[in-house]
Write a protein that holds these residues in place. Structure first.
Motif, PDB file in Angstrom:
ATOM      1  N   PRO A  17       0.824  -1.215   0.000  1.00 58.11           N
ATOM      2  CA  PRO A  17       0.000   0.000   0.000  1.00 58.11           C
ATOM      3  C   PRO A  17       0.859   1.266   0.000  1.00 58.11           C
ATOM      4  N   VAL A  18       0.315   2.327  -0.593  1.00 56.18           N
ATOM      5  CA  VAL A  18       1.010   3.616  -0.625  1.00 56.18           C
ATOM      6  C   VAL A  18       0.650   4.482   0.578  1.00 56.18           C
ATOM      7  N   ASP A  19      -0.408   4.112   1.295  1.00 57.11           N
ATOM      8  CA  ASP A  19      -0.875   4.894   2.439  1.00 57.11           C
ATOM      9  C   ASP A  19      -1.812   4.013   3.253  1.00 57.11           C
ATOM     10  N   SER A  20      -2.325   4.553   4.351  1.00 58.80           N
ATOM     11  CA  SER A  20      -3.260   3.793   5.187  1.00 58.80           C
ATOM     12  C   SER A  20      -4.369   4.700   5.702  1.00 58.80           C
ATOM     13  N   ILE A  21      -5.466   4.064   6.057  1.00 61.08           N
ATOM     14  CA  ILE A  21      -6.605   4.746   6.670  1.00 61.08           C
ATOM     15  C   ILE A  21      -6.950   3.962   7.923  1.00 61.08           C
ATOM     16  N   THR A  22      -6.972   4.647   9.070  1.00 55.86           N
ATOM     17  CA  THR A  22      -7.318   4.009  10.336  1.00 55.86           C
ATOM     18  C   THR A  22      -8.763   4.336  10.660  1.00 55.86           C
ATOM     19  N   LEU A  23      -9.562   3.299  10.879  1.00 61.92           N
ATOM     20  CA  LEU A  23     -10.997   3.460  11.114  1.00 61.92           C
ATOM     21  C   LEU A  23     -11.450   2.639  12.311  1.00 61.92           C
ATOM     22  N   ALA A  24     -12.367   3.197  13.083  1.00 64.25           N
ATOM     23  CA  ALA A  24     -13.002   2.472  14.185  1.00 64.25           C
ATOM     24  C   ALA A  24     -13.959   1.425  13.616  1.00 64.25           C
ATOM     25  N   HIS A  25     -14.426   0.538  14.491  1.00 65.69           N
ATOM     26  CA  HIS A  25     -15.331  -0.537  14.069  1.00 65.69           C
ATOM     27  C   HIS A  25     -16.523  -0.028  13.262  1.00 65.69           C
ATOM     28  N   ASP A  26     -17.233   0.955  13.788  1.00 70.76           N
ATOM     29  CA  ASP A  26     -18.423   1.465  13.096  1.00 70.76           C
ATOM     30  C   ASP A  26     -18.083   2.130  11.772  1.00 70.76           C
ATOM     31  N   GLU A  27     -16.898   2.694  11.668  1.00 72.90           N
ATOM     32  CA  GLU A  27     -16.481   3.369  10.437  1.00 72.90           C
ATOM     33  C   GLU A  27     -16.056   2.385   9.354  1.00 72.90           C
ATOM     34  N   ARG A  28     -15.673   1.165   9.724  1.00 73.26           N
ATOM     35  CA  ARG A  28     -15.235   0.173   8.740  1.00 73.26           C
ATOM     36  C   ARG A  28     -16.402  -0.476   8.009  1.00 73.26           C
ATOM     37  N   ARG A  29     -17.605  -0.264   8.483  1.00 77.50           N
ATOM     38  CA  ARG A  29     -18.790  -0.799   7.795  1.00 77.50           C
ATOM     39  C   ARG A  29     -19.407   0.355   7.021  1.00 77.50           C
ATOM     40  N   LEU A  30     -19.323   0.287   5.702  1.00 74.86           N
ATOM     41  CA  LEU A  30     -19.765   1.423   4.893  1.00 74.86           C
ATOM     42  C   LEU A  30     -20.173   0.992   3.494  1.00 74.86           C
ATOM     43  N   ARG A  31     -20.825   1.893   2.826  1.00 74.48           N
ATOM     44  CA  ARG A  31     -21.160   1.731   1.410  1.00 74.48           C
ATOM     45  C   ARG A  31     -20.611   2.908   0.623  1.00 74.48           C
ATOM     46  N   LEU A  66      -2.873   0.982  -3.806  1.00 74.74           N
ATOM     47  CA  LEU A  66      -3.575   0.386  -2.665  1.00 74.74           C
ATOM     48  C   LEU A  66      -3.467   1.286  -1.450  1.00 74.74           C
ATOM     49  N   ILE A  67      -4.566   1.356  -0.684  1.00 70.37           N
ATOM     50  CA  ILE A  67      -4.600   2.039   0.603  1.00 70.37           C
ATOM     51  C   ILE A  67      -4.958   0.974   1.641  1.00 70.37           C
ATOM     52  N   GLU A  68      -4.086   0.788   2.619  1.00 67.90           N
ATOM     53  CA  GLU A  68      -4.331  -0.214   3.658  1.00 67.90           C
ATOM     54  C   GLU A  68      -5.390   0.277   4.646  1.00 67.90           C
ATOM     55  N   ILE A  69      -6.221  -0.633   5.106  1.00 67.86           N
ATOM     56  CA  ILE A  69      -7.211  -0.351   6.142  1.00 67.86           C
ATOM     57  C   ILE A  69      -6.662  -0.889   7.466  1.00 67.86           C
ATOM     58  N   VAL A  70      -6.677  -0.021   8.484  1.00 70.75           N
ATOM     59  CA  VAL A  70      -6.188  -0.401   9.814  1.00 70.75           C
ATOM     60  C   VAL A  70      -7.314  -0.181  10.819  1.00 70.75           C
TER      61      VAL A  70
END
Length: 154
Positions: A17-31, A66-70
């Motif tokens: 990945p070229v970068d990352s996005i850190t998200l809480a549990h509720d934020e990782r569920r999205l459309r 790619l952007i990694e999800i953390v």
């Protein structure tokens, strides 16, 4: 603005990945949502249906980067029972209150809520504060733990 064209699961093997996005549990569920990566890239997620982004999964962008999800660390309660049957009963009480929970063999994790802590301790649970990523179960139809639903359930 960059667009996410798909979500890749953890251990996808599709590159670095070229970068990352850190998200809480509720934020990782999205459309559909605009996300900002750690390095400042803005990414529009617009999938046909709601998905849950995997911890260490990735968003494949329209330019093939790619952007990694953390998964973010969150303030949680760790709940332990006296034995497996007691833990199952505690899980029932948590579920009866439409509370999101991470279910494991020897413990349950929930977001911190002093009312639930008092109830669980009254039922004989050991409740301790922990801070770690949260991976709650998602309901069969929708998550009752979403903001707003709790207000309707009260």
């Amino acid at each position: 603005m960059l667009r996410a064209v798909s979500h890749l699961p953890a251990n996808h093997g599709q590159g670095k990945p070229v970068d990352s996005i850190t998200l809480a549990h509720d934020e990782r569920r999205l459309r559909r949502k605009l996300l900002r990566a750690k390095g400042g890239l803005e990414v529009m997620v617009d999938f046909p249906q709601t998905i849950t982004l995997d911890h260490h999964g990735a968003l494949l962008l329209d330019d093939n980067r790619l952007i990694e999800i953390v998964a973010a660390s969150e303030d949680l309660f760790e709940i332990r029972g006296k034995n497996p049957a007691h833990l199952v009963r505690l899980a029932w009480h948590i579920g009866n209150r439409h509370t999101s929970a991470q279910l494991e063999d020897k413990r349950i994790l929930i977001k911190r809520d002093h009312v639930l802590k008092t109830m669980l301790e009254g039922l004989g649970a050991r409740v301790t504060n922990v801070t770690e990523p949260f991976f709650a179960e998602h309901g069969a139809y929708h998550s009752h733990g979403e903001p707003g639903h709790a207000l309707l359930a009260r």
